[in-house]
Motif scaffolding. Structure first.
Motif, PDB file in Angstrom:
ATOM      1  N   THR A 108      23.669  -2.087  29.102  1.00  0.00           N
ATOM      2  CA  THR A 108      24.642  -1.020  29.331  1.00  0.00           C
ATOM      3  C   THR A 108      25.025  -0.857  30.791  1.00  0.00           C
ATOM      4  N   THR A 109      26.334  -0.797  31.024  1.00  0.00           N
ATOM      5  CA  THR A 109      26.880  -0.322  32.297  1.00  0.00           C
ATOM      6  C   THR A 109      27.510   1.030  32.014  1.00  0.00           C
ATOM      7  N   LEU A 110      26.902   2.065  32.546  1.00  0.00           N
ATOM      8  CA  LEU A 110      27.417   3.406  32.256  1.00  0.00           C
ATOM      9  C   LEU A 110      28.782   3.620  32.892  1.00  0.00           C
ATOM     10  N   GLU A 111      29.701   4.209  32.116  1.00  0.00           N
ATOM     11  CA  GLU A 111      31.017   4.561  32.623  1.00  0.00           C
ATOM     12  C   GLU A 111      30.943   5.952  33.247  1.00  0.00           C
ATOM     13  N   TRP A 112      31.882   6.231  34.165  1.00  0.00           N
ATOM     14  CA  TRP A 112      31.837   7.519  34.856  1.00  0.00           C
ATOM     15  C   TRP A 112      32.062   8.698  33.919  1.00  0.00           C
ATOM     16  N   LEU A 113      32.886   8.501  32.868  1.00  0.00           N
ATOM     17  CA  LEU A 113      33.073   9.577  31.902  1.00  0.00           C
ATOM     18  C   LEU A 113      31.767   9.895  31.189  1.00  0.00           C
ATOM     19  N   THR A 114      30.981   8.851  30.929  1.00  0.00           N
ATOM     20  CA  THR A 114      29.703   9.048  30.252  1.00  0.00           C
ATOM     21  C   THR A 114      28.719   9.793  31.141  1.00  0.00           C
ATOM     22  N   THR A 115      28.606   9.372  32.393  1.00  0.00           N
ATOM     23  CA  THR A 115      27.647  10.030  33.288  1.00  0.00           C
ATOM     24  C   THR A 115      28.018  11.493  33.525  1.00  0.00           C
ATOM     25  N   LEU A 116      29.310  11.773  33.619  1.00  0.00           N
ATOM     26  CA  LEU A 116      29.717  13.167  33.810  1.00  0.00           C
ATOM     27  C   LEU A 116      29.422  14.007  32.569  1.00  0.00           C
ATOM     28  N   ASP A 117      29.648  13.432  31.378  1.00  0.00           N
ATOM     29  CA  ASP A 117      29.320  14.162  30.150  1.00  0.00           C
ATOM     30  C   ASP A 117      27.817  14.411  30.054  1.00  0.00           C
ATOM     31  N   MET A 118      27.045  13.417  30.464  1.00  0.00           N
ATOM     32  CA  MET A 118      25.583  13.580  30.442  1.00  0.00           C
ATOM     33  C   MET A 118      25.147  14.654  31.439  1.00  0.00           C
ATOM     34  N   GLU A 119      25.793  14.699  32.608  1.00  0.00           N
ATOM     35  CA  GLU A 119      25.476  15.729  33.597  1.00  0.00           C
ATOM     36  C   GLU A 119      25.726  17.116  33.024  1.00  0.00           C
ATOM     37  N   LYS A 120      26.846  17.283  32.314  1.00  0.00           N
ATOM     38  CA  LYS A 120      27.160  18.586  31.722  1.00  0.00           C
ATOM     39  C   LYS A 120      26.108  18.972  30.684  1.00  0.00           C
ATOM     40  N   ALA A 121      25.654  17.975  29.932  1.00  0.00           N
ATOM     41  CA  ALA A 121      24.610  18.255  28.930  1.00  0.00           C
ATOM     42  C   ALA A 121      23.329  18.734  29.607  1.00  0.00           C
ATOM     43  N   TYR A 122      22.984  18.102  30.723  1.00  0.00           N
ATOM     44  CA  TYR A 122      21.781  18.517  31.450  1.00  0.00           C
ATOM     45  C   TYR A 122      21.937  19.921  32.021  1.00  0.00           C
ATOM     46  N   VAL A 123      23.132  20.258  32.515  1.00  0.00           N
ATOM     47  CA  VAL A 123      23.368  21.600  33.040  1.00  0.00           C
ATOM     48  C   VAL A 123      23.200  22.634  31.933  1.00  0.00           C
ATOM     49  N   ARG A 124      23.786  22.342  30.766  1.00  0.00           N
ATOM     50  CA  ARG A 124      23.657  23.277  29.647  1.00  0.00           C
ATOM     51  C   ARG A 124      22.204  23.436  29.211  1.00  0.00           C
ATOM     52  N   ASP A 125      21.432  22.358  29.397  1.00  0.00           N
ATOM     53  CA  ASP A 125      20.021  22.380  29.008  1.00  0.00           C
ATOM     54  C   ASP A 125      19.137  22.998  30.087  1.00  0.00           C
ATOM     55  N   GLY A 126      19.726  23.263  31.253  1.00  0.00           N
ATOM     56  CA  GLY A 126      18.957  23.847  32.350  1.00  0.00           C
ATOM     57  C   GLY A 126      18.206  22.834  33.193  1.00  0.00           C
ATOM     58  N   SER A 127      18.479  21.547  33.007  1.00  0.00           N
ATOM     59  CA  SER A 127      17.791  20.488  33.765  1.00  0.00           C
ATOM     60  C   SER A 127      18.624  20.143  34.998  1.00  0.00           C
ATOM     61  N   LYS A 128      18.555  20.999  36.032  1.00  0.00           N
ATOM     62  CA  LYS A 128      19.404  20.820  37.206  1.00  0.00           C
ATOM     63  C   LYS A 128      19.082  19.540  37.963  1.00  0.00           C
ATOM     64  N   GLY A 129      17.788  19.178  38.031  1.00  0.00           N
ATOM     65  CA  GLY A 129      17.413  17.959  38.745  1.00  0.00           C
ATOM     66  C   GLY A 129      18.023  16.734  38.102  1.00  0.00           C
ATOM     67  N   LYS A 130      17.939  16.630  36.770  1.00  0.00           N
ATOM     68  CA  LYS A 130      18.518  15.492  36.064  1.00  0.00           C
ATOM     69  C   LYS A 130      20.049  15.508  36.160  1.00  0.00           C
ATOM     70  N   ALA A 131      20.626  16.734  36.187  1.00  0.00           N
ATOM     71  CA  ALA A 131      22.080  16.847  36.309  1.00  0.00           C
ATOM     72  C   ALA A 131      22.533  16.275  37.644  1.00  0.00           C
ATOM     73  N   LYS A 132      21.826  16.631  38.730  1.00  0.00           N
ATOM     74  CA  LYS A 132      22.206  16.117  40.040  1.00  0.00           C
ATOM     75  C   LYS A 132      22.009  14.604  40.106  1.00  0.00           C
ATOM     76  N   GLU A 133      20.960  14.115  39.432  1.00  0.00           N
ATOM     77  CA  GLU A 133      20.716  12.666  39.407  1.00  0.00           C
ATOM     78  C   GLU A 133      21.877  11.927  38.743  1.00  0.00           C
ATOM     79  N   MET A 134      22.428  12.509  37.665  1.00  0.00           N
ATOM     80  CA  MET A 134      23.555  11.879  36.988  1.00  0.00           C
ATOM     81  C   MET A 134      24.801  11.897  37.873  1.00  0.00           C
ATOM     82  N   LEU A 135      24.964  12.970  38.679  1.00  0.00           N
ATOM     83  CA  LEU A 135      26.098  13.005  39.599  1.00  0.00           C
ATOM     84  C   LEU A 135      25.985  11.894  40.639  1.00  0.00           C
ATOM     85  N   ARG A 136      24.760  11.668  41.137  1.00  0.00           N
ATOM     86  CA  ARG A 136      24.564  10.590  42.107  1.00  0.00           C
ATOM     87  C   ARG A 136      24.847   9.232  41.470  1.00  0.00           C
TER      88      ARG A 136
END
Length: 708
Positions: free
Chosen positions: A241-269
């Motif tokens: 898998t090569t993650l697409e930017w739309l996928t990583t951003l959607d995953m970041e939003k999921a982490y934010v909704r879940d309260g996982s701020k550290g993982k959310a920031k990691e997905m942004l990076r």
């Protein structure tokens, strides 16, 4: 048969499995295009000059062998450079000229082009025209992709599912492409169960997941915030898998909704590491939501140097800065960067800043920007977002400000925006409306939406107690602009009589204007009499319309009667009326009066040329038996020169003066005086001294005049 099989096998080697249709690999294209640089150069030149590519191909074909692979390469290159219409043109020509034996991939390529250039309906017709034995996997995959991409309703979903089922029956579900189309479709519809079902079918059929499959699935799991399944699925397929930017951003939003701020920031990076300019807008929004002001500015610095920069980027940036309570930064970006850009005026951007001002209590700044924005001629989108923003502080909203805004928009001929503001004012019901508000809206509806809509508004939306003189008069004006609505105009006029609304000039003028266009002399005469009975004084519009009616009928006696009655009012007649009166005089042989009346200097010259024909030239004009003259007197010269000067045709008057020869033993100083007076009016003293005059002009009387 072996050759056909070989071509099909050869063509399939170049088929890729991405969401876009591709027909040749890049290496093949390089070989094909480098093999004939001359033809490539000619085609590129034709494109630059907007000439026909087919003409180039036809000429080349006459003296050279045309390789079928080269033509396919031309189609692909044109497709890749987004010249789809040209690509379709070459594809049409390739088939018509039977350049090569067509294989399923050729049909797939053509289907894709027709879909994008002419639309899906035409593409479906093309699909149906292809023999079933040539409808290969690539063609069905193209059809399925089109349905999945356009699925906005039950019809397209049914078509997509039917096509997928047909491919299953034909044994064509051997590659990820059709599965990916269905995954994308079900994902966009939020159907998690169908996504799982498609993934299970792929595993059962031993169809390997590709990167697109994984990205589609991850986005679905992210959308429903199924973090556990999302992470496990990623771990299972991380290797391919090569993650697409739309996928990583959607995953970041999921982490934010879940309260996982550290993982959310990691997905942004991770998204940043992809270095895809298309991701920068989303990154600015998400960093803003995460409270990372410095990161927002950092991404902006990257974004604004890309070709992707547009209004959406400004919306992302300003919106994020406002969330971060950086009103000064948002203000600086708006005034120093966006206002100076050449982008289309987007109402959403000033709306954001206006909202930010209001939240900070900066009401005056908000109102100034609001009024400036709504009056901006570059604003082509609806202004409802701004109006809604305007209405948030209803306690501070002044009716006079809104009415001034509507008037200013009308005065600057921005009628659609004025109608939006007027309609909104009527809908919010914050303050009382008056008849003038309904008049403004009635007028705007007619001009923007048409008379039918204006009639419906008058009938259904204006309260009876608001239908005063101004409202009825506005409706009457609408009806009197066309002879087709004569009956409606007369009915409204009669209604105004019943209501006692005929004490002003305007309704009379409207009806006289309409009757004048229709040549109804009797109706005009009756209205003029009624005006006299009511002591309603005419204006220049009344006079022009009435005089024109009698002029058109060559009723000189009545025309001059009314002119004498109104002569002391010294109102300027319309040019069309003056010309109609001149024509009436001409028809009755009164050429001198015609010259004095017309509002056209060309008409004066034409009439003068007729008038000055001598008796020697015309003893009797058969077409105009009234023409019998032996000579032209000074009086006529004075008349034509005066007429031309009244029309500011000094040059024409000078030419007539040059024709003039004094008549009789006594010299007439009045003719030269007309020109000399004009020169003095224009402060042109030099021309006074150089006016061509016979020596006897300088008698004592004339000399006294010129020496003043």
């Amino acid at each position: 048969m072996r050759r056909t099989h070989s071509l099909e096998k050869h063509a399939k080697r170049f088929l890729t499995y991405s969401s876009g249709t591709r027909f040749f690999c890049s290496n093949t294209k390089r070989i094909l295009w480098s093999s004939n640089q001359a033809l490539q150069s000619r085609i590129e030149s034709a494109l630059d000059q907007k000439a026909g590519i087919i003409t180039v191909l036809e000429r080349w074909r006459k003296g050279n062998q045309l390789n079928p692979s080269l033509v396919r390469g031309i189609v692909e290159k044109l497709h890749d450079s987004h010249r789809l219409r040209h690509a379709l043109e070459v594809s049409d020509w390739m088939i018509e000229q039977k350049i090569c034996h067509l294989v399923p991939e050729d049909f797939a390529a053509r289907f894709h082009l027709i879909d994008n250039v002419l639309g899906l309906e035409k593409a479906e017709e093309f699909f149906e025209s292809i023999p079933e034995n040539l409808r290969g996997e690539s063609l069905y995959s193209s059809l399925l992709r089109s349905y999945a991409r356009r699925s906005t309703g039950i019809v397209d979903l049914d078509k997509a599912e039917s096509t997928f089922k047909k491919m299953r029956e034909l044994g064509l579900l051997l590659r990820p492409s059709p599965y990916n189309s269905m995954l994308s479709l079900y994902g966009s519809l939020g159907n998690r169960d169908k996504v799982d079902e498609i993934l299970r079918e792929m595993k059962e059929n031993n169809v390997e997941f590709d990167s697109l499959t994984v990205n589609n699935a991850l986005r679905v799991y992210a959308d429903v915030s199924d973090i556990a399944t999302m992470e496990k699925f990623l771990d299972d397929w991380k290797g391919i898998t090569t993650l697409e930017w739309l996928t990583t951003l959607d995953m970041e939003k999921a982490y934010v909704r879940d309260g996982s701020k550290g993982k959310a920031k990691e997905m942004l990076r991770k998204t940043e590491k992809l270095k895809d300019p298309k991701s920068y807008e989303g990154l600015m929004r998400l960093y803003g939501e995460a409270g990372e002001r410095d990161d927002v500015y950092r991404i902006w610095d990257l974004y604004k140097n890309t070709k992707e920069k547009n209004n959406e980027g400004f919306i992302a940036l300003i919106g994020s800065l406002l969330k971060l309570d950086d009103i000064n930064g948002a203000e600086e970006i708006y005034y120093k960067e966006w206002e100076c850009s050449a982008f289309e005026f987007d109402v959403r951007i000033p709306t954001l800043l206006v909202s930010g001002y209001r939240k900070k209590g900066m009401v005056k700044k908000a109102d100034r920007l609001l009024n400036k924005t709504m009056s901006n001629r570059r604003l082509v989108r609806p202004i409802n977002p701004l109006l809604e923003e305007y209405g948030k502080n209803r306690n501070q909203m002044k009716p006079s400000d809104l009415r001034d805004l509507i008037k200013n928009l009308c005065d600057s001929n921005q009628l659609s925006k004025a109608l939006e503001a007027s309609s909104w004012m009527g809908d919010i019901k914050v303050f009382n409306l008056f008849p003038e508000d309904y008049v403004a809206r009635l007028h705007l509806i007619e001009n923007v939406l048409g008379l039918g809509e204006a009639e419906r508004f008058f009938k259904n939306s204006i309260p009876e107690n608001m239908k005063d003189y101004t409202v009825y008069n506005t409706l009457l004006n609408s009806y009197t602009r066309s002879e087709k609505t004569l009956n409606k105009a007369e009915a409204v006029f009669e209604k105004m009589r019943e209501l006692g609304f005929l004490s002003n000039l305007s309704p009379f003028n409207s009806m006289i204007s309409l009757y004048s266009q229709l040549g109804k002399r009797g109706h005009v005469k009756n209205l003029v009499l009624k005006m006299k009975e009511k002591n309603i004084e005419p204006d220049s519009v009344t006079m022009s319309n009435v005089l024109k009616v009698y002029a058109d009928e060559t009723d000189i006696e009545t025309m001059e009667k009314y002119q004498r009655e109104w002569d002391d009012k010294k109102m300027k007649l319309e040019t069309r009326t003056m010309d109609a009166m001149a024509k009436a005089y001409e028809r009755t042989g009164l050429l001198k009066k015609a010259m004095e009346t017309t509002g056209s200097k060309q008409e004066v010259q034409r009439l003068w040329n007729d008038y000055k024909k001598t008796k020697a030239e015309i003893k009797r004009d058969k077409d105009r038996p009234w023409v019998k003259r032996s000579e032209i007197k000074n009086e006529e010269y004075r008349s034509v020169i005066r007429s031309l000067l009244n029309l500011d045709d000094v040059q024409g008057a000078e030419a007539i003066f040059g024709e003039w020869e004094p008549q009789g033993p006594q010299f007439d100083t009045g003719i030269a005086s007309l020109l000399i007076s004009r020169y003095y009016e224009e402060d042109d003293i030099w021309r006074v001294g150089t006016t061509r005059t016979p020596i006897r002009y300088w008698n004592s009387e004339f000399a006294n005049l010129t020496l003043l």
